[in-house]
Design an enzyme around this catalytic site. Sequence first.
Site, short mmCIF file in Angstrom:
data_model
loop_
_atom_site.label_atom_id
_atom_site.label_comp_id
_atom_site.label_asym_id
_atom_site.label_seq_id
_atom_site.Cartn_x
_atom_site.Cartn_y
_atom_site.Cartn_z
N GLY A 114 -2.22 -0.14 4.58
CA GLY A 114 -2.28 0.12 3.14
C GLY A 114 -2.94 -1.03 2.42
N GLN A 144 -5.17 -6.49 -4.48
CA GLN A 144 -5.52 -7.31 -3.32
C GLN A 144 -7.02 -7.54 -3.17
OE1 GLN A 144 -2.83 -4.91 -0.61
NE2 GLN A 144 -2.77 -6.91 0.37
N CYS A 150 1.26 -8.03 5.72
CA CYS A 150 0.45 -7.74 4.54
C CYS A 150 -0.92 -8.39 4.73
CB CYS A 150 1.14 -8.34 3.32
SG CYS A 150 0.22 -8.17 1.78
N LEU A 151 -2.00 -7.68 4.37
CA LEU A 151 -3.33 -8.24 4.56
C LEU A 151 -3.56 -9.50 3.73
CD1 LEU A 151 -5.56 -5.02 4.80
CD2 LEU A 151 -4.73 -6.47 6.64
N HIS A 191 5.71 -0.79 -0.14
CA HIS A 191 5.02 -2.09 -0.07
C HIS A 191 3.89 -2.13 -1.09
CE1 HIS A 191 3.33 -5.64 2.24
NE2 HIS A 191 2.27 -5.25 1.56
N GLU A 192 3.09 -1.06 -1.14
CA GLU A 192 1.92 -1.06 -2.03
C GLU A 192 2.33 -0.91 -3.50
OE1 GLU A 192 -0.63 -2.21 -0.72
OE2 GLU A 192 -0.08 -1.84 1.35
N HIS A 227 3.18 -4.18 -4.79
CA HIS A 227 1.98 -4.96 -5.16
C HIS A 227 1.57 -4.67 -6.60
CE1 HIS A 227 0.46 -7.23 -1.77
NE2 HIS A 227 0.53 -6.21 -0.95
NI NI Z 1 0.47 -6.07 1.12
#
Ligand code: NI
Length: 160
Positions: free
Chosen positions: A46, A51, A90-91, A132-133, A136
Site C-alpha cells: 500500500g 508518502q 512501511c515504505l 495503515h494507509e 498515514h
Molecule cells: Ni506506510
Amino acid sequence: MAIRTIREEGDEILRKKSREVEKVDEKIKELINDMFETMVKYNGVGLSAVQVGVLKKVIVIDTGEPGERLVLINPKIIKEKGEQTVEEGCLSFPNKFGKIVRPNEVTVVALDENGKEFKTKAKELLAQAICHEVDHLNGELFIDKILPGTLEIINPEDQK
Ligand code: NI
C-alpha cells in the site's frame, strides 16, 4: 507514468494531515498511476499520497490477491471488527518492522479512481493495509503503534 520519490522517516510531511480530494481530475489520476508504479517498484502492499509528498487523501493498495487492488480516495472506516496481531512495515521506514494490533475486519467507504463512491468490507491483510494507509492520511505512523519489544531493524547490508 513516473516513479515518485518516497518520503522517509524524519521527513516532517509524514506527520501532517492530508486534505480531502474535491474533484477526481486528470491530475489525481496521474498521481494514482504514479503511486501504483512506485509501490510496485518498491514491493509495497500500500501507499498513501503523503508518502510521495502530496497531502491529499489518496491511497493505493495491492495485496497481490485477486480483487485486492484498490484505489481509495477520501476513505472513511465506518466499522471495525475483531483484532489481529500482525507483522508490519512501511515504505517510508524501509529498514524497520514490528508487530502491531489491527482490527481483523473493516468496512470502508471511499471514492474510486473515477470519483464514484463505493463501500467494501476487508479482512486480514487487506484490512491491515487499509488501516495503515488511512493512518498515514491522519499523519499517524505504524512506528508509534508497534508492540513493545517487537521492533526489528534490518541492516541494509544483510538484504544484499
Ligand atoms: Ni506506510
